[in-house]
Design an enzyme around this catalytic site. Sequence first.
Site, PDB file in Angstrom:
ATOM      1  N   ARG A  13       0.486  -1.211   0.062  1.00  0.00           N
ATOM      2  CA  ARG A  13       0.124  -0.247   0.131  1.00  0.00           C
ATOM      3  C   ARG A  13       0.985   1.833   0.112  1.00  0.00           C
ATOM      4  NH1 ARG A  13      -0.882   4.623   2.759  1.00  0.00           N
ATOM      5  NH2 ARG A  13       0.461   3.435   4.559  1.00  0.00           N
ATOM      6  N   ASP A  14       1.747   1.678   0.883  1.00  0.00           N
ATOM      7  CA  ASP A  14       2.102   2.944   1.120  1.00  0.00           C
ATOM      8  C   ASP A  14       3.579   2.454   0.118  1.00  0.00           C
ATOM      9  OD1 ASP A  14       2.761   5.224   2.214  1.00  0.00           O
ATOM     10  OD2 ASP A  14       3.301   4.674   3.772  1.00  0.00           O
ATOM     11  N   HIS A 205       5.557   4.560  11.969  1.00  0.00           N
ATOM     12  CA  HIS A 205       5.186   4.693  11.310  1.00  0.00           C
ATOM     13  C   HIS A 205       6.750   5.872  10.286  1.00  0.00           C
ATOM     14  CE1 HIS A 205       2.802   4.062   7.491  1.00  0.00           C
ATOM     15  NE2 HIS A 205       3.261   5.193   7.022  1.00  0.00           N
ATOM     16  N   HIS A 207       9.318   7.450   7.929  1.00  0.00           N
ATOM     17  CA  HIS A 207       9.390   7.174   6.594  1.00  0.00           C
ATOM     18  C   HIS A 207      11.347   7.744   7.177  1.00  0.00           C
ATOM     19  CE1 HIS A 207       6.056   6.716   3.531  1.00  0.00           C
ATOM     20  NE2 HIS A 207       5.264   6.825   5.143  1.00  0.00           N
ATOM     21  N   CYS A 238       4.476   9.450  -0.222  1.00  0.00           N
ATOM     22  CA  CYS A 238       3.414   9.805  -0.348  1.00  0.00           C
ATOM     23  C   CYS A 238       3.325  10.558  -1.917  1.00  0.00           C
ATOM     24  CB  CYS A 238       2.492  10.232   1.194  1.00  0.00           C
ATOM     25  SG  CYS A 238       0.812  10.558   1.345  1.00  0.00           S
ATOM     26  N   ASN A 247       9.122   4.342   3.524  1.00  0.00           N
ATOM     27  CA  ASN A 247       9.296   4.027   4.316  1.00  0.00           C
ATOM     28  C   ASN A 247      10.473   2.966   4.856  1.00  0.00           C
ATOM     29  OD1 ASN A 247       6.073   3.191   3.012  1.00  0.00           O
ATOM     30  ND2 ASN A 247       5.998   3.589   5.622  1.00  0.00           N
TER      31      ASN A 247
HETATM   32  P1  HMG Z   1     -13.364  14.344  -2.259  1.00  0.00           P
HETATM   33  O1  HMG Z   1     -13.399  14.368  -3.258  1.00  0.00           O
HETATM   34  O2  HMG Z   1     -13.496  15.285  -1.414  1.00  0.00           O
HETATM   35  O3  HMG Z   1     -14.616  13.393  -1.930  1.00  0.00           O
HETATM   36  O4  HMG Z   1     -11.789  12.688  -2.001  1.00  0.00           O
HETATM   37  P2  HMG Z   1     -16.112  13.446  -2.357  1.00  0.00           P
HETATM   38  O5  HMG Z   1     -16.930  12.307  -1.025  1.00  0.00           O
HETATM   39  O6  HMG Z   1     -16.623  14.666  -2.798  1.00  0.00           O
HETATM   40  O7  HMG Z   1     -16.080  12.520  -3.880  1.00  0.00           O
HETATM   41  C1  HMG Z   1     -15.882  12.471  -4.411  1.00  0.00           C
HETATM   42  C2  HMG Z   1     -15.748  11.528  -5.667  1.00  0.00           C
HETATM   43  O8  HMG Z   1     -14.723  10.411  -5.341  1.00  0.00           O
HETATM   44  C3  HMG Z   1     -16.622  11.297  -6.783  1.00  0.00           C
HETATM   45  O9  HMG Z   1     -17.096  10.230  -6.968  1.00  0.00           O
HETATM   46  C4  HMG Z   1     -16.912   9.723  -5.091  1.00  0.00           C
HETATM   47  O10 HMG Z   1     -17.500   8.806  -4.866  1.00  0.00           O
HETATM   48  C5  HMG Z   1     -15.182   9.311  -5.120  1.00  0.00           C
HETATM   49  P3  HMG Z   1     -17.439  11.118  -8.605  1.00  0.00           P
HETATM   50  O11 HMG Z   1     -19.084  11.438  -8.541  1.00  0.00           O
HETATM   51  O12 HMG Z   1     -16.681  12.135  -9.000  1.00  0.00           O
HETATM   52  O13 HMG Z   1     -17.138   9.889  -9.897  1.00  0.00           O
HETATM   53  N1  HMG Z   1     -14.948   9.395  -3.764  1.00  0.00           N
HETATM   54  C6  HMG Z   1     -14.456   7.218  -3.294  1.00  0.00           C
HETATM   55  N2  HMG Z   1     -14.150   6.773  -4.455  1.00  0.00           N
HETATM   56  C7  HMG Z   1     -13.611   5.581  -4.272  1.00  0.00           C
HETATM   57  N3  HMG Z   1     -13.120   4.864  -2.514  1.00  0.00           N
HETATM   58  C8  HMG Z   1     -14.038   6.234  -1.893  1.00  0.00           C
HETATM   59  C9  HMG Z   1     -14.412   7.031  -2.097  1.00  0.00           C
HETATM   60  N4  HMG Z   1     -14.726   8.532  -1.336  1.00  0.00           N
HETATM   61  C10 HMG Z   1     -15.351   9.014  -2.221  1.00  0.00           C
HETATM   62  N5  HMG Z   1     -13.488   5.896  -0.391  1.00  0.00           N
HETATM   63  C11 HMG Z   1     -11.019  11.346  -0.760  1.00  0.00           C
HETATM   64  C12 HMG Z   1     -12.151  12.854  -0.325  1.00  0.00           C
HETATM   65  C13 HMG Z   1     -10.821  10.709   1.323  1.00  0.00           C
HETATM   66  C14 HMG Z   1     -12.424  10.133  -0.938  1.00  0.00           C
HETATM   67  C15 HMG Z   1      -9.920  11.305  -1.051  1.00  0.00           C
HETATM   68  O14 HMG Z   1      -9.432  12.559  -1.231  1.00  0.00           O
HETATM   69  C16 HMG Z   1      -9.148  10.386  -1.476  1.00  0.00           C
HETATM   70  O15 HMG Z   1      -9.504   9.374  -1.736  1.00  0.00           O
HETATM   71  N6  HMG Z   1      -7.792  10.439  -0.616  1.00  0.00           N
HETATM   72  C17 HMG Z   1      -7.308   9.693  -0.603  1.00  0.00           C
HETATM   73  C18 HMG Z   1      -5.365  10.095   0.070  1.00  0.00           C
HETATM   74  C19 HMG Z   1      -4.345   8.611  -0.080  1.00  0.00           C
HETATM   75  O16 HMG Z   1      -5.115   7.976  -0.065  1.00  0.00           O
HETATM   76  N7  HMG Z   1      -3.056   9.082   0.736  1.00  0.00           N
HETATM   77  C20 HMG Z   1      -2.485   8.144   0.602  1.00  0.00           C
HETATM   78  C21 HMG Z   1      -2.640   7.289   1.370  1.00  0.00           C
HETATM   79  S1  HMG Z   1      -2.191   7.885   3.517  1.00  0.00           S
HETATM   80  C22 HMG Z   1      -0.167   8.034   4.207  1.00  0.00           C
HETATM   81  O17 HMG Z   1       0.316   7.523   2.682  1.00  0.00           O
HETATM   82  C23 HMG Z   1      -0.231   8.267   5.310  1.00  0.00           C
HETATM   83  C24 HMG Z   1       0.094   6.995   5.675  1.00  0.00           C
HETATM   84  O18 HMG Z   1       1.334   6.261   5.101  1.00  0.00           O
HETATM   85  C25 HMG Z   1       0.899   7.543   7.488  1.00  0.00           C
HETATM   86  C26 HMG Z   1       2.112   8.167   6.870  1.00  0.00           C
HETATM   87  O19 HMG Z   1       2.895   7.693   6.574  1.00  0.00           O
HETATM   88  O20 HMG Z   1       1.875   9.595   7.524  1.00  0.00           O
HETATM   89  C27 HMG Z   1      -1.031   6.705   6.254  1.00  0.00           C
HETATM   90 MG    MG Z   2       3.447   6.356   5.574  1.00  0.00          MG
END
Ligand code: HMG
Ligand code: MG
Length: 307
Positions: A13-14, A205, A207, A238, A247
């Site tokens: 994933r990450d 966690h 990086h 990310c 990581n």
């Molecule tokens: P948004 O645009 O504000 O969402 O995004 P929305 O609710 O307004 O929906 C917009 C569109 O997204 C709609 O589709 C929804 O159906 C769809 P449309 O009508 O335009 O076709 N949608 C989804 N589709 C699939 N799965 C869902 C979903 N939710 C809405 N769950 C949202 C808000 C949270 C969805 C968006 O910002 C997002 O997906 N962000 C993810 C970012 C991400 O994955 N980042 C990396 C992971 S975090 C990380 O790496 C850090 C970590 O490792 C720890 C660290 O290192 O610190 C964990």
């Molecule tokens: Mg991370």
Amino acid sequence: MTPTIRIVEVGPRDGLQNEAQVISTETKLELIDRLAAAGLRTVEATAFVSPKWVPQMADHAEIMQRLQRRAGVSYPVLTPNLKGFDAAVAAGATEVAVFAAASEGFSQKNINCSIDESLERFTPVFKAAQQASVRVRAYVSCVVACPYDGPTAPEKVSEVAARLHELGSYEISLGDTIGVGTPASVSRMLEAVAKKVPVERIAGHYHDTYGMAVANVFASYQFGVRTFDSSVAGLGGCPYARGASGNVATEDLIYLFHGLGEQTGVNLEALVEVADWISSSLQRPPNSRVAKAMLAKRVPNTPRPAS
Ligand code: HMG
Ligand code: MG
């Protein structure tokens, strides 16, 4: 022997979420299974996030449907909201992770809402998870600094971690998302969090952008933390934290902990083979000192073990 250290492998994933090249679902499934075969008991498999935001995770449902589940291994997935949670459970997930941030800038850029709004969005996820007997882990990002807002106050991290703990997370994973922490800043942050969340519920966690991740793991271990997230071959980054590297490498952690006399349940030789294989698939050398050292000791022209 029962592991004394829990490693949460986040490579699939990450590690892969930030890859520009398209990685096939077959490669991802093989990676997950090889990691489990090497002894990892928790392999974060994918993220049920919007494919518009993170295209690499668009095959999340297929991954969960086709996964060869091994006994004793859990395969958590990221879920940012109820839509993601429902899709994850429908695809067979039994453990999920919500993800918040300790900085407003990163929260907005990563999940398009404020910290308060994110916690409001998670509340129905926790409720639904409880009803479905699904375990929920929680991440807090930017626990040392944020790429948009600068240094993070340890008290802010502890406040967000405490709220996630109260909502029902079984564990809070503290993310140094941009890998700028040092043992001193990480220890200050842990001291603040441990005032509100029991240390057994805290995971590290880290990086490795500045090469401090192993040192930060060791400082956290000395503090009493026993769960760490890592990526095979040091994969990762990310998409919403530009310049942040992968990581801490799982191989480096396993070497560290075995050297400390701890049990991880992971076969280091087998893990290095996985690191070599996935790095070759991505056309680059493993980003792990231990993997590089162990691979360099291979007798030239010795055929690789069959996979
Ligand atoms: P948004 O645009 O504000 O969402 O995004 P929305 O609710 O307004 O929906 C917009 C569109 O997204 C709609 O589709 C929804 O159906 C769809 P449309 O009508 O335009 O076709 N949608 C989804 N589709 C699939 N799965 C869902 C979903 N939710 C809405 N769950 C949202 C808000 C949270 C969805 C968006 O910002 C997002 O997906 N962000 C993810 C970012 C991400 O994955 N980042 C990396 C992971 S975090 C990380 O790496 C850090 C970590 O490792 C720890 C660290 O290192 O610190 C964990
Ligand atoms: Mg991370």
